[in-house]
Write an enzyme that holds these catalytic residues in place. Structure first.
Site: not given
Ligand code: KIV
Length: 289
Positions: A66-67, A105, A135, A137, A204
């Site tokens: 989600d970056s 994510d 994924k 969090e 992280e």
């Molecule tokens: O959102 C993302 O890119 C991430 C990675 C940095 C692990 O969660």
């Protein structure tokens, strides 16, 4: 690895991947046996089809992080990222890859309210994108949700330590685990997430010592980012390691300087358009003699 050839010649080529053998969740999980990983797991973020094609042969896992909120959409954090964004980019990355396991994510707000909400969101992501895992969090608080998902056919990657979706609670993106209490909490989070059924865990932005303790004691593969070389694998945001941004955070190593290369190439193009040096005879259509 690859069992076919894809047409990557031009931006208009149509990739027509023949089904190949992708990395599977059990294959990733079993990289760590009896607490040890002989071959570290290589993971990078990918948001587009073409980037996925370029990264795929080198990676065991591709993550639609989600970056993308900041990297692709220019948002101030990952908080405003939507399901629609994650699904669109997840679909593109699955289309552009054939070897790596693709994980997407879960965006902020799509899973925290209840295990049922998480199931509905994860099922939509998997159906729309074709990815193999999601994924999410969070540590101990998310363990019941991870348990619910993994018992219903949804492989989950955990994410503990610095969790960027919680930036408003944490107050920034500084490294975690500096105090004994915080270090202990990160360990308890990772243990709870593993116990709940996550097949691997991203750790992280934590003090090296914390990452090492987690890697040594938690049975599932630990994928580090700003963590420790001793982790069972590593992940980075691809645009960071390719040098597309000016500042290099401490935990990133730059393997290329693409921002400068792009600046030079585009500057040259602009100059040639303005001087009418482009296009030349070679790039124009003329009747055949
Ligand atoms: O959102 C993302 O890119 C991430 C990675 C940095 C692990 O969660």
């Amino acid at each position: 690895m690859s069992t076919f050839t894809i047409d990557t010649a031009t931006s208009r080529a149509t990739p027509t991947p023949v089904p190949g053998k992708r990395m599977t969740v059990p294959a990733i999980r079993s990289r760590k046996t009896s607490g040890k990983t002989d071959q570290p797991i290589v993971m990078l973020t990918a948001y587009t089809m073409r980037m996925a094609q370029l990264l795929d042969p080198h990676c065991e896992m591709l993550l639609i992080g989600d970056s993308l909120g900041q990297v692709i959409y220019g948002l101030p954090s990952t908080v405003p990222v939507t399901m629609e964004m994650m699904c669109a980019h997840g679909t593109a990355v699955v289309r552009g890859s054939w070897h790596a396991l693709v994980a997407v994510d879960m965006p902020f707000g799509s899973y925290e309210a209840s295990p049922e909400q998480a199931f509905n969101s994860a099922a939509r992501i998997m159906k729309e994108t074709g990815c193999a895992a999601v994924k999410l969090e969070g540590g101990e608080a998310m363990a019941p949700t991870i348990d619910f998902l993994t018992h219903r056919g949804i492989p989950v990657i955990g994410h503990v330590g610095l969790t960027p979706q919680a930036v408003n609670v944490l107050g920034g993106y500084g490294a975690r685990g500096k105090s004994a209490d915080e270090a202990q909490k990160i360990f308890a989070d990772a243990a709870a997430v593993a116990q709940a059924g996550a097949f691997c865990i991203v750790v992280e932005g934590v003090m090296e010592e914390v990452a090492e303790r987690v890697t040594e004691r938690i049975p599932v593969p630990i994928i580090g980012i700003g963590a420790s070389p001793k982790c069972d694998g590593q992940v980075l945001v691809t645009e960071d390691m390719l040098g597309l941004f000016e500042r290099t955070p401490r935990f990133v190593k730059r393997y290329a300087d693409l921002a400068s290369e792009i600046g030079e190439a585009v500057g040259k193009y602009a100059e040639e358009v303005r001087s009418r040096a482009f296009p030349t005879e070679e790039q124009t259509y003329r009747p055949k003699a």
